[in-house]
Motif scaffolding. Structure first.
Motif, short mmCIF file in Angstrom:
data_model
loop_
_atom_site.label_atom_id
_atom_site.label_comp_id
_atom_site.label_asym_id
_atom_site.label_seq_id
_atom_site.Cartn_x
_atom_site.Cartn_y
_atom_site.Cartn_z
N GLU A 66 52.79 45.49 42.56
CA GLU A 66 53.39 44.63 43.30
C GLU A 66 52.40 43.49 43.91
O GLU A 66 52.07 42.86 44.97
N GLY A 67 51.57 42.80 42.54
CA GLY A 67 51.44 41.80 42.95
C GLY A 67 52.08 40.61 43.18
O GLY A 67 53.21 39.87 42.57
N SER A 68 51.71 39.40 44.02
CA SER A 68 52.66 38.83 44.64
C SER A 68 51.89 37.43 44.01
O SER A 68 52.69 35.97 44.86
N LEU A 69 51.45 36.84 42.96
CA LEU A 69 51.65 35.32 42.74
C LEU A 69 52.42 35.61 41.37
O LEU A 69 52.92 35.82 41.06
N GLU A 70 52.67 33.67 41.25
CA GLU A 70 53.60 33.19 40.85
C GLU A 70 52.87 32.66 39.60
O GLU A 70 52.89 31.97 40.04
N ILE A 71 53.33 33.56 38.62
CA ILE A 71 52.72 33.34 37.39
C ILE A 71 53.99 33.43 36.61
O ILE A 71 54.49 34.59 35.94
N ASN A 72 54.58 32.14 36.22
CA ASN A 72 56.02 31.89 35.24
C ASN A 72 54.97 31.65 33.60
O ASN A 72 56.44 31.74 32.82
N GLN A 73 54.16 30.95 33.98
CA GLN A 73 53.71 30.01 32.67
C GLN A 73 52.31 29.67 32.56
O GLN A 73 51.57 30.25 33.50
N LEU A 74 51.15 29.68 31.21
CA LEU A 74 50.24 29.87 31.20
C LEU A 74 49.25 28.87 31.98
O LEU A 74 48.29 29.25 32.69
N GLU A 75 50.12 27.63 32.14
CA GLU A 75 49.11 26.68 32.97
C GLU A 75 49.29 27.21 34.52
O GLU A 75 47.96 26.88 35.06
N ASP A 76 49.37 28.52 35.48
CA ASP A 76 49.71 28.61 37.02
C ASP A 76 48.12 29.50 36.56
O ASP A 76 48.32 30.21 38.37
N LEU A 77 47.91 29.99 35.13
CA LEU A 77 46.42 30.60 35.26
C LEU A 77 45.21 29.49 35.90
O LEU A 77 44.36 29.98 36.59
N LEU A 78 45.26 28.14 36.09
CA LEU A 78 45.00 27.70 36.83
C LEU A 78 44.95 27.62 38.42
O LEU A 78 43.91 27.40 39.22
N LYS A 79 45.16 28.05 38.95
CA LYS A 79 46.03 28.31 39.99
C LYS A 79 44.94 28.66 41.20
O LYS A 79 44.13 29.54 40.74
N PRO A 80 44.08 27.84 42.25
CA PRO A 80 43.53 28.62 42.65
C PRO A 80 42.92 30.05 43.32
O PRO A 80 42.12 30.70 43.27
N GLU A 81 44.32 30.90 43.14
CA GLU A 81 44.98 31.90 43.76
C GLU A 81 44.57 32.67 42.95
O GLU A 81 44.19 33.87 43.27
N VAL A 82 44.54 32.68 41.39
CA VAL A 82 44.40 33.70 40.40
C VAL A 82 42.72 33.36 40.40
O VAL A 82 41.76 31.99 39.72
N THR A 83 42.34 34.07 40.40
CA THR A 83 41.01 34.48 39.81
C THR A 83 40.01 34.79 38.78
O THR A 83 39.08 34.29 38.66
N ARG A 84 40.68 36.38 37.91
CA ARG A 84 40.41 36.37 37.42
C ARG A 84 41.38 36.86 36.52
O ARG A 84 42.62 37.68 36.69
N VAL A 85 41.15 36.58 34.83
CA VAL A 85 42.40 37.17 33.67
C VAL A 85 41.38 37.48 32.61
O VAL A 85 40.60 37.18 32.36
N ALA A 86 42.27 38.58 32.49
CA ALA A 86 41.96 39.25 31.15
C ALA A 86 42.20 39.01 30.43
O ALA A 86 43.52 38.55 30.30
N ILE A 87 41.76 38.41 29.04
CA ILE A 87 42.40 39.01 27.72
C ILE A 87 41.81 39.92 26.33
O ILE A 87 40.32 40.13 27.36
N ALA A 88 41.99 40.48 25.72
CA ALA A 88 40.98 40.85 24.99
C ALA A 88 40.55 40.47 24.20
O ALA A 88 40.18 38.87 23.91
N ASN A 89 39.42 41.30 23.59
CA ASN A 89 38.27 40.11 22.96
C ASN A 89 38.44 39.15 21.86
O ASN A 89 39.07 40.14 20.53
#
Length: 269
Positions: free
Chosen positions: A127-150
């Motif tokens: 149900e996510g509404s974010l347009e995320i197609n590449q890593l650079e999209d993670l810098l968009k202001p509407e993206v507030t939290r991103v998870a990666i494994a330690n």
């Protein structure tokens, strides 16, 4: 009287033999049952949590033995083995952890084998509404939290860090990053909405409801996944059989179905 005494003695003897045999029967049955089926323990990287149980079920049906999986981050599982955990087979998400155990003399060298090459994805809820197609999209202001494994002990976290560094956004993304203990927990953060996006494993993305984008493998070092039998394995021969099953005619199609590039098969790379 003699005949009666003889008859009575024979009757008592028969009853004693019947009792003895009835007491012995469950002991024999129990012994046969325990020796006919053995349970092996496989310590496996979390990216295998969907595919390995399916392979294990096929192996159990074919052999009559049982397999239980101890899932976690590769680094933590390797530490457990180094400390003497009674593990029959170690399936790592990065071959280097197996190589390191080999250097310490803790695995049977001849059992080392690649079983797949992993890939990483950008994953968000269905149900996510974010347009995320590449890593650079993670810098968009509407993206507030991103998870990666330690990345300190989880190979898929290391791959995520390498990809973000290659894209040139590792430092800029730091305030948004949330670390999971392993790749399974990392994806769980996104599934529950605790983060907007997770950099997940392809193997746990393909059959889950969600939106995902496969990241180019050129962004990170290959996730060459290797297995081996530890020298303190309680059932080393059965562990070898299960390892061969994973890399055999029954296991390989399932590994490929869950997005792994198979050893000696570069057709999807």
């Amino acid at each position: 009287m003699n005949r009666l005494s003889w008859f009575f003695g024979l009757t008592v003897l028969g009853l004693l033999m019947a009792v003895s045999l009835s007491a012995l029967r469950p002991l024999v049955s129990s012994t046969d049952s325990s020796s006919s089926s053995v349970t092996i323990t496989v310590s496996a990287a979390s990216d295998l949590k969907d595919v390995f149980p399916k392979i294990g079920q096929l192996w159990e049906q074919e052999t009559g033995h049982q397999v239980v999986f101890n899932l976690g981050s590769t680094g933590q599982l390797a530490q457990q083995i180094a400390r003497g955990a009674p593990v029959d087979l170690f399936a790592a998400a990065n071959r280097q952890f197996v190589e390191d155990l080999d250097q310490e003399g803790l695995v049977f060298r001849e059992t080392k084998a690649l079983y797949g090459v992993g890939r990483i994805t950008l994953w968000q809820r269905e149900e996510g509404s974010l347009e995320i197609n590449q890593l650079e999209d993670l810098l968009k202001p509407e993206v507030t939290r991103v998870a990666i494994a330690n990345p300190n002990h989880a190979p898929y976290g290391t791959a995520a860090r390498e990809a973000l560094q290659t894209a040139g956004i590792w430092e800029e993304l730091q305030p948004k990053l949330i670390l999971g203990e392993n790749i399974s927990q990392t994806q769980q953060y996104a599934m529950t909405g605790n983060v907007d996006v997770a950099i997940a494993a392809l193997s746990i993305s393909v059959e889950k409801p969600g939106q995902w984008v496969l990241l180019p493998e050129s962004l990170h070092n290959p996730l060459e996944q290797m297995l081996a039998v530890p020298k303190n394995a309680p059932h080393p021969e059965l562990a070898k059989e299960f390892a061969a099953f994973v890399n055999g005619d029954k296991g390989r199609p399932l590994m490929e179905r869950y997005g792994f590039v198979l050893p000696d098969n570069d057709s999807t790379r």
